[in-house]
Scaffold this active site. Sequence first.
Site, PDB file in Angstrom:
ATOM      1  CG  HIS A   1      13.660  -3.645   7.785  1.00  0.00           C
ATOM      2  ND1 HIS A   1      13.081  -3.384   7.879  1.00  0.00           N
ATOM      3  CD2 HIS A   1      12.932  -3.691   6.244  1.00  0.00           C
ATOM      4  CE1 HIS A   1      11.391  -2.444   6.956  1.00  0.00           C
ATOM      5  NE2 HIS A   1      11.887  -2.880   6.388  1.00  0.00           N
TER       6      HIS A   1
ATOM      7  CG  HIS B   1       9.924  -6.567   3.297  1.00  0.00           C
ATOM      8  ND1 HIS B   1       8.678  -6.214   3.258  1.00  0.00           N
ATOM      9  CD2 HIS B   1      10.715  -6.040   3.001  1.00  0.00           C
ATOM     10  CE1 HIS B   1       8.301  -5.245   4.171  1.00  0.00           C
ATOM     11  NE2 HIS B   1       9.953  -4.814   4.181  1.00  0.00           N
TER      12      HIS B   1
ATOM     13  N   GLY C   1       3.470  -1.156   3.363  1.00  0.00           N
ATOM     14  CA  GLY C   1       2.507  -0.875   2.091  1.00  0.00           C
ATOM     15  C   GLY C   1       2.450   0.239   2.155  1.00  0.00           C
TER      16      GLY C   1
ATOM     17  CG  HIS D   1       7.642  -0.958   7.394  1.00  0.00           C
ATOM     18  ND1 HIS D   1       7.329  -1.491   7.623  1.00  0.00           N
ATOM     19  CD2 HIS D   1       8.104  -1.156   5.545  1.00  0.00           C
ATOM     20  CE1 HIS D   1       8.172  -2.815   6.633  1.00  0.00           C
ATOM     21  NE2 HIS D   1       8.692  -2.313   5.710  1.00  0.00           N
TER      22      HIS D   1
ATOM     23  CD  GLU E   1       9.959   2.538   2.543  1.00  0.00           C
ATOM     24  OE1 GLU E   1      10.360   2.493   1.563  1.00  0.00           O
ATOM     25  OE2 GLU E   1       8.722   2.099   3.416  1.00  0.00           O
TER      26      GLU E   1
ATOM     27  CG  ASP F   1      12.758  -2.960   2.011  1.00  0.00           C
ATOM     28  OD1 ASP F   1      12.482  -3.050   2.793  1.00  0.00           O
ATOM     29  OD2 ASP F   1      13.006  -1.567   1.992  1.00  0.00           O
ATOM     30  CG  ASP F   2      11.975  -5.378  -0.364  1.00  0.00           C
ATOM     31  OD1 ASP F   2      10.548  -5.940  -0.440  1.00  0.00           O
ATOM     32  OD2 ASP F   2      11.374  -4.481   0.277  1.00  0.00           O
TER      33      ASP F   2
END
Length: 331
Positions: free
Chosen positions: A12, A14, A170, A197, A200, A278-279
């Site tokens: 996962h 991005h 998003g 997603h 969350e 994630d990021d």
Amino acid sequence: MIDPTLPFIDLHRHLEGSVRLETMLELADTHGLKLPANTVEALRPHVEMRGLTGNLMEFIRKMDWMIHVLADTDACRRVAREAVEDAAAEGIDYLELRFSPGFMARPHRLRIPEVVAAVIDGSRAGERDTGVKTNLIGIMSRTYGVDECRLELEGLLTHREHITALDLAGDEANWPGHLFHEHFRLGRDAGWHVTVHAGEAAGQDGVRYAIEELGATRIGHGIRAAEDPTLLALMRDRGIGLEVNLTSNVQTRTVPSLATHPLALFLNEGLLATINTDDPCVSGIDLRHEFEVAAPAAGITPEMARQAQRNALEIAFVTPTERAAIAKRRK
């Protein structure tokens, strides 16, 4: 906490949250774009989380500067290649890199199918150069609505053979999964895996819907599932994978702290939970940090961390032959 005998996997990550700050500055200079700062350290506070944010959408807005520099498809190609190179530098054996072509295309009105082609080309170049097996997950950005997601889906379908799975990311709270039922039907018909997603920024009902109605075999985050024992049992019985992201879950206030994170609960319940980034450029971390710093703070023991590594190989979107090849990288 990392077992060197087991594959090191990020399921996962991005692309839009993995852009090097140095690359942002270079691309801005090349294309005559204005950034809020002109050095790496001065730029960092504008794109990297410092402390807690208010919600998921504030976290996502940190990526606005990262996509701001994607002025053409060459820029998209470059950041995809560099994301794979950075994963290799972390010692990652297998990477699933997800991206929203519509999100990437928005600042400079690029054509979505061309963004998809550029990301494919860049990731394949990175894969060839580093030897890190990389699969791509196409994201529909629900933040921009049902119709925009349909355009993203159509762009992804033009290169369907190079996309491994379909995702929805998003603004979960305002755009629930049931609005995208037909999108996922088309994605499944294309032969793609499904990850969503959910759980969350909204409740456990979104997790259940993603599994039972959208065909998800993996859930991104899934934190709110911890509130429903029957949902945990469903996920365990069906072998649903969980893509957990410790640091970002604190930064988005999905959980109040690492100490209260439910990852240990998920693993103790026998769920196929994993540890991911994630990021990484937004959170200011890499996968080693998540295993060596964040995981212990979340109550994860070395054996639990090993189980998370084993789980990642088990739920990866790969063929049996590819899974065996990834496992052999550590033999």
